[in-house]
Design a protein around this motif. Structure first.
Motif, PDB file in Angstrom:
ATOM      1  N   VAL A 141       0.848  -1.193   0.000  1.00 21.24           N
ATOM      2  CA  VAL A 141       0.000   0.000   0.000  1.00 21.24           C
ATOM      3  C   VAL A 141       0.879   1.237   0.000  1.00 21.24           C
ATOM      4  CG1 VAL A 141      -1.755   1.300   1.255  1.00 21.24           C
ATOM      5  CG2 VAL A 141      -1.887  -1.190   1.181  1.00 21.24           C
ATOM      6  N   THR A 142       0.535   2.191  -0.854  1.00 25.82           N
ATOM      7  CA  THR A 142       1.255   3.461  -0.956  1.00 25.82           C
ATOM      8  C   THR A 142       0.317   4.590  -0.510  1.00 25.82           C
ATOM      9  OG1 THR A 142       2.527   2.631  -2.810  1.00 25.82           O
ATOM     10  CG2 THR A 142       2.495   5.021  -2.497  1.00 25.82           C
ATOM     11  N   PRO A 143       0.799   5.534   0.337  1.00 24.78           N
ATOM     12  CA  PRO A 143       2.138   5.548   0.945  1.00 24.78           C
ATOM     13  C   PRO A 143       2.257   4.539   2.093  1.00 24.78           C
ATOM     14  CG  PRO A 143       0.829   7.368   1.765  1.00 24.78           C
ATOM     15  CD  PRO A 143      -0.016   6.703   0.719  1.00 24.78           C
ATOM     16  N   VAL A 144       3.424   4.396   2.631  1.00 25.08           N
ATOM     17  CA  VAL A 144       3.686   3.480   3.746  1.00 25.08           C
ATOM     18  C   VAL A 144       3.867   4.303   5.010  1.00 25.08           C
ATOM     19  CG1 VAL A 144       5.227   1.683   4.643  1.00 25.08           C
ATOM     20  CG2 VAL A 144       4.745   1.803   2.188  1.00 25.08           C
ATOM     21  N   GLY A 145       3.374   3.793   6.109  1.00 21.19           N
ATOM     22  CA  GLY A 145       3.567   4.483   7.382  1.00 21.19           C
ATOM     23  C   GLY A 145       2.563   5.584   7.649  1.00 21.19           C
ATOM     24  N   TRP A 146       1.372   5.485   7.065  1.00 19.51           N
ATOM     25  CA  TRP A 146       0.321   6.469   7.326  1.00 19.51           C
ATOM     26  C   TRP A 146      -0.405   6.162   8.635  1.00 19.51           C
ATOM     27  CZ3 TRP A 146      -4.390   3.959   7.284  1.00 19.51           C
ATOM     28  CH2 TRP A 146      -4.401   2.692   6.657  1.00 19.51           C
ATOM     29  N   THR A 147      -1.359   6.987   9.018  1.00 25.30           N
ATOM     30  CA  THR A 147      -2.111   6.777  10.264  1.00 25.30           C
ATOM     31  C   THR A 147      -3.610   6.953  10.008  1.00 25.30           C
ATOM     32  OG1 THR A 147      -1.918   9.097  10.879  1.00 25.30           O
ATOM     33  CG2 THR A 147      -0.225   7.598  11.733  1.00 25.30           C
ATOM     34  N   TYR A 148      -4.410   6.444  10.950  1.00 22.65           N
ATOM     35  CA  TYR A 148      -5.853   6.689  10.962  1.00 22.65           C
ATOM     36  C   TYR A 148      -6.155   7.924  11.814  1.00 22.65           C
ATOM     37  CZ  TYR A 148      -6.945   2.073   9.003  1.00 22.65           C
ATOM     38  OH  TYR A 148      -7.061   0.978   8.181  1.00 22.65           O
ATOM     39  N   ARG A 149      -7.191   8.674  11.414  1.00 23.38           N
ATOM     40  CA  ARG A 149      -7.755   9.706  12.268  1.00 23.38           C
ATOM     41  C   ARG A 149      -8.983   9.106  12.937  1.00 23.38           C
ATOM     42  NH1 ARG A 149      -6.419  13.715  15.218  1.00 23.38           N
ATOM     43  NH2 ARG A 149      -4.965  14.228  13.510  1.00 23.38           N
ATOM     44  N   VAL A 150      -8.922   8.928  14.271  1.00 19.90           N
ATOM     45  CA  VAL A 150     -10.018   8.329  15.035  1.00 19.90           C
ATOM     46  C   VAL A 150     -10.890   9.461  15.605  1.00 19.90           C
ATOM     47  CG1 VAL A 150     -10.668   6.791  16.912  1.00 19.90           C
ATOM     48  CG2 VAL A 150      -8.552   6.364  15.619  1.00 19.90           C
ATOM     49  N   GLN A 151     -12.217   9.402  15.298  1.00 18.11           N
ATOM     50  CA  GLN A 151     -13.160  10.401  15.822  1.00 18.11           C
ATOM     51  C   GLN A 151     -14.220   9.684  16.664  1.00 18.11           C
ATOM     52  OE1 GLN A 151     -14.311  13.578  12.855  1.00 18.11           O
ATOM     53  NE2 GLN A 151     -13.444  12.059  11.457  1.00 18.11           N
ATOM     54  N   GLU A 152     -14.317  10.100  17.900  1.00 11.53           N
ATOM     55  CA  GLU A 152     -15.332   9.536  18.788  1.00 11.53           C
ATOM     56  C   GLU A 152     -16.609  10.361  18.666  1.00 11.53           C
ATOM     57  OE1 GLU A 152     -12.236   8.005  22.262  1.00 11.53           O
ATOM     58  OE2 GLU A 152     -13.356   9.856  22.523  1.00 11.53           O
ATOM     59  N   ARG A 153     -17.723   9.702  18.385  1.00 12.59           N
ATOM     60  CA  ARG A 153     -19.023  10.370  18.259  1.00 12.59           C
ATOM     61  C   ARG A 153     -19.974   9.764  19.293  1.00 12.59           C
ATOM     62  NH1 ARG A 153     -16.735  13.866  16.158  1.00 12.59           N
ATOM     63  NH2 ARG A 153     -16.912  14.636  14.007  1.00 12.59           N
ATOM     64  N   TRP A 154     -19.958  10.332  20.498  1.00 16.17           N
ATOM     65  CA  TRP A 154     -20.821   9.821  21.570  1.00 16.17           C
ATOM     66  C   TRP A 154     -22.123  10.620  21.580  1.00 16.17           C
ATOM     67  CZ3 TRP A 154     -18.156   5.940  21.487  1.00 16.17           C
ATOM     68  CH2 TRP A 154     -16.792   5.869  21.762  1.00 16.17           C
ATOM     69  N   TYR A 155     -23.217   9.907  21.808  1.00 15.02           N
ATOM     70  CA  TYR A 155     -24.523  10.559  21.876  1.00 15.02           C
ATOM     71  C   TYR A 155     -24.841  11.038  23.280  1.00 15.02           C
ATOM     72  CZ  TYR A 155     -24.798   7.835  17.592  1.00 15.02           C
ATOM     73  OH  TYR A 155     -24.533   7.274  16.383  1.00 15.02           O
ATOM     74  N   ASP A 156     -24.022  10.629  24.247  1.00 10.61           N
ATOM     75  CA  ASP A 156     -24.292  11.006  25.638  1.00 10.61           C
ATOM     76  C   ASP A 156     -23.052  11.551  26.339  1.00 10.61           C
ATOM     77  OD1 ASP A 156     -22.968   8.633  25.502  1.00 10.61           O
ATOM     78  OD2 ASP A 156     -24.410   7.467  26.714  1.00 10.61           O
ATOM     79  N   ALA A 157     -22.032  11.965  25.578  1.00 10.93           N
ATOM     80  CA  ALA A 157     -20.818  12.527  26.171  1.00 10.93           C
ATOM     81  C   ALA A 157     -20.019  13.203  25.071  1.00 10.93           C
ATOM     82  CB  ALA A 157     -19.985  11.421  26.844  1.00 10.93           C
ATOM     83  N   PRO A 158     -19.116  14.144  25.432  1.00  8.36           N
ATOM     84  CA  PRO A 158     -18.258  14.759  24.410  1.00  8.36           C
ATOM     85  C   PRO A 158     -17.322  13.725  23.789  1.00  8.36           C
ATOM     86  CG  PRO A 158     -18.278  16.036  26.449  1.00  8.36           C
ATOM     87  CD  PRO A 158     -18.928  14.734  26.764  1.00  8.36           C
ATOM     88  N   GLY A 159     -16.953  13.925  22.546  1.00  8.74           N
ATOM     89  CA  GLY A 159     -16.049  13.015  21.859  1.00  8.74           C
ATOM     90  C   GLY A 159     -14.666  13.622  21.691  1.00  8.74           C
ATOM     91  N   ARG A 160     -13.723  12.821  21.124  1.00  6.33           N
ATOM     92  CA  ARG A 160     -12.355  13.262  20.883  1.00  6.33           C
ATOM     93  C   ARG A 160     -11.949  12.892  19.475  1.00  6.33           C
ATOM     94  NH1 ARG A 160      -9.355   9.963  25.458  1.00  6.33           N
ATOM     95  NH2 ARG A 160     -10.628   8.372  24.423  1.00  6.33           N
ATOM     96  N   SER A 161     -10.783  13.390  19.079  1.00 10.14           N
ATOM     97  CA  SER A 161     -10.199  13.040  17.792  1.00 10.14           C
ATOM     98  C   SER A 161      -8.696  12.884  17.996  1.00 10.14           C
ATOM     99  CB  SER A 161     -10.512  14.132  16.760  1.00 10.14           C
ATOM    100  OG  SER A 161      -9.865  13.852  15.542  1.00 10.14           O
ATOM    101  N   TYR A 162      -8.125  11.768  17.501  1.00 15.17           N
ATOM    102  CA  TYR A 162      -6.680  11.540  17.691  1.00 15.17           C
ATOM    103  C   TYR A 162      -6.177  10.615  16.589  1.00 15.17           C
ATOM    104  CZ  TYR A 162      -8.496   7.286  19.924  1.00 15.17           C
ATOM    105  OH  TYR A 162      -9.165   6.116  20.199  1.00 15.17           O
ATOM    106  N   PRO A 163      -4.864  10.691  16.272  1.00 20.83           N
ATOM    107  CA  PRO A 163      -4.278   9.803  15.256  1.00 20.83           C
ATOM    108  C   PRO A 163      -3.925   8.442  15.855  1.00 20.83           C
ATOM    109  CG  PRO A 163      -2.640  11.351  16.016  1.00 20.83           C
ATOM    110  CD  PRO A 163      -3.920  11.722  16.722  1.00 20.83           C
TER     111      PRO A 163
END
Length: 592
Positions: free
Chosen positions: A72-94
């Motif tokens: 897979v190109t490119p190599v060494g990439w990351t995911y962006r994780v987004q928390e979508r809670w319906y009953d609490a604030p969420g976060r976003s992190y790699p």
């Protein structure tokens, strides 16, 4: 569709719970960064966001492409994780998911405090332990002396508090003071997770306070797993208004004469047809154009500021897209000239414009639909037809009403009227009255007695009934009756004050005449081809008999004689024969 065989994957699990042990509700979004990944070996493009929804226990499991797959190109990439809670604030992190760790629990890699760094799964064996400075590949022991500090840390919270040695003002950390302040940017209350592409609706129009909604909760059908994911502003009131303005949750101020303060509803339109702006997944339709479909609000002046409108109104667009007033409730007196209009009205003239008013009837449990004008018997229940849409009485021309005739039982009172008005709007009287108790009808006045239909008229030379067919009616009649018995009266003629009819015609055509007290003369059909009277018959001018026979009372009919010959110049004889011929008693064929 699964990933092509040969690509490395990592199974990610996680369990989310509140401090009281209750499970979280919501979902996790995993988005590769960069947006498009390429695998030439497998001929595949990989892009988009993966949604993983927590189950009822707050647990989630999802299998994802490893972030260091060599194909897979490119190599060494990351995911962006987004928390979508319906009953609490969420976060976003790699998040990095190398193939060397095929199973990852988010509890081991997710951040526990805000940070700008990346969180990478540690793979491989535990490095050897050693002292500080032993080398880059040596792990430091937690008991190493360099990690300890016997000094007691200062209570910074106390020193930074108001009155402390190093007090912080709200402005020092970008906060508003408890006494109030101004937010120069927009404020978003995003409890349910705004759909992708936020802000919603018209680009750039989301300012001030925004409360997004989402479709995460599904439809309101009472099924398991459905919940309310609509953003909402709740206002509460306990007080009533009397001399002040208590209980006003929202106040609107019209700062200029022609300013409008409206609630607006917008819908999406594409190529002239109505469509959706966002689908159930929250994806925006880039070709949708947001247009107003309804307004509700108030304003004083017209758009050009040259005339007084002064009303609360409901407005919807016409076929050109221009918003038009359809229902208005004036708060200035529309009966007065514009220059004299003041705020406040004793009677509100609710008006429609470019609108029909329909009452949708049905046969449901509560009956059909009605258009009702209600009130006590002391006031007329009237519908006015006017040449003015204002409340000016001078515009009245016709009224349809239930009148104020006293109700005294036996269905008496509150009769129906059609009322006429003059050019000045003054009442001219009833043109039609129907009595409720009997169904009797009066035309031309309010007096109903004397018949089922009564015609009252006072204009000299005017007919009571005047039938003028557009063409010959043939066997149809201008006046027709269908009686029950041969002795029923079809016509009854009287003079005012008479105790008895002066002339009647019964169902078989028999005529009777009298002087208003009694009827003493008649004329009727006695037999086939025979007309009879039971009384004397006087001929004032001439009596002619045109038949072939002539009969007298109690005598058989005889043939009418024919006189021939010459009169011999006798004038008297000639005159007698002519007179008898004129009476139809003989046929005169004589010559002079």
């Amino acid at each position: 569709m699964p990933l092509p065989a040969g690509l490395s994957t990592v199974t990610v699990t996680g369990t989310y719970a509140h401090p009281d042990g209750s499970p979280f509700k919501g979902k996790l979004l995993f988005t590769p960064e960069p947006a498009i990944l390429t695998s030439a070996t497998h001929g595949t493009l990989i892009l988009g966001t993966i949604e993983a929804t927590l189950d009822e226990a707050g647990e989630v499991t999802v299998t994802l492409l490893a972030t260091d797959d060599a194909d897979v190109t490119p190599v060494g990439w990351t995911y962006r994780v987004q928390e979508r809670w319906y009953d609490a604030p969420g976060r976003s992190y790699p998040l990095s998911l190398p193939a060397a760790a095929p199973n990852v629990d988010l509890a081991d890699v997710a951040p526990t405090a805000p940070s700008a760094g990346e969180y990478v799964v540690v793979t491989g064996p535990q490095p050897p332990l050693g002292a500080a400075g032993a080398g880059a590949t040596i792990a430091l022991r937690s008991t190493d002396p360099t990690t300890t500090n016997a000094r007691t840390p200062l209570a910074h919270k106390t020193t930074h508090a108001t009155g402390g040695t190093d007090a912080l003002a709200p402005a020092d950390i970008g906060a508003l003071p408890t006494t109030g302040g101004t937010i120069t940017g927009r404020l978003v209350i995003d409890r349910h997770g705004a759909p992708a592409g936020y802000p919603l609706g018209i680009p750039g129009a989301v300012e001030s306070l925004s409360i997004p909604s989402s479709f995460a909760g599904g439809e309101d059908e009472g099924q398991a797993g459905q919940f309310d994911s609509t953003g909402r502003l709740n206002l509460y009131s306990y007080q009533r208004a009397d001399v002040g303005s208590y209980g006003e949750n929202i106040r609107r101020f019209l700062m200029r004469f022609n300013a409008k303060s409206m609630d607006a509803w917008y819908a999406a339109r594409e190529n002239g047809a109505m469509t959706h702006g966002y689908d159930v997944s929250g994806n925006a339709d880039p070709d949708a154009k947001w247009v107003p479909v309804a307004w509700a609000g108030a304003h004083l002046g017209s758009n050009d500021g040259l005339s007084m409108h002064g009303h609360w109104s409901v407005e919807v667009p016409d076929t050109t897209g221009a918003v038009q007033t359809r229902l208005e409730v004036p708060f200035t007196d529309q009966e007065l000239p514009e220059a004299s209009r003041l705020l406040g009205v004793d009677v509100t003239n609710i008006r429609t414009n470019l609108a029909d008013l329909s009452v949708r009837a049905n046969l449901g449990a509560h009956g059909t639909g009605y258009l009702r004008i209600g009130g006590s018997n002391a006031v007329p229940k009237e519908m006015l037809l006017s040449i003015s849409s204002d409340r000016a009485t001078s515009g009245r021309r016709w009224g349809v009403r239930a009148n104020t005739t006293t109700e005294s039982g036996s269905n008496l009172g509150t009769d129906f009227e059609i009322v006429r008005y003059s050019d000045a709007g003054a009442e001219l009287g009833a043109g039609l009255v129907i009595r409720r108790s009997t169904g009797q009808v009066a035309m031309g006045g309010s007096t109903v007695t004397g018949g089922s239909v009564r015609v009252n008229w006072a204009t000299s030379g005017q007919h009571g009934f005047y039938a003028v067919p557009s063409s010959s009616p043939g066997s149809a009649a201008a006046f027709a009756t269908l009686m029950t018995a041969t002795t029923d009266r079809a016509v009854d003629i009287r003079v005012s004050g008479d105790g008895n009819a002066r002339m009647i015609v019964d169902a078989v055509g028999k005529h009777e005449w009298g002087d208003g007290a009694t009827r003493d003369t008649n004329l009727y059909r006695d037999a086939a081809n025979s007309l009879k009277t039971d009384d004397a018959f006087t001929v004032a001018l001439a009596f002619r008999h045109l038949g072939t026979t002539l009969g007298f009372y109690n005598a058989a009919a005889v043939a009418k004689p024919t006189v021939t010959g010459a009169k011999g110049g006798n004038a008297a004889l000639a005159s007698l024969l002519t007179a008898l011929a004129n009476l139809g008693l003989l046929t005169d064929s004589t010559t002079a």
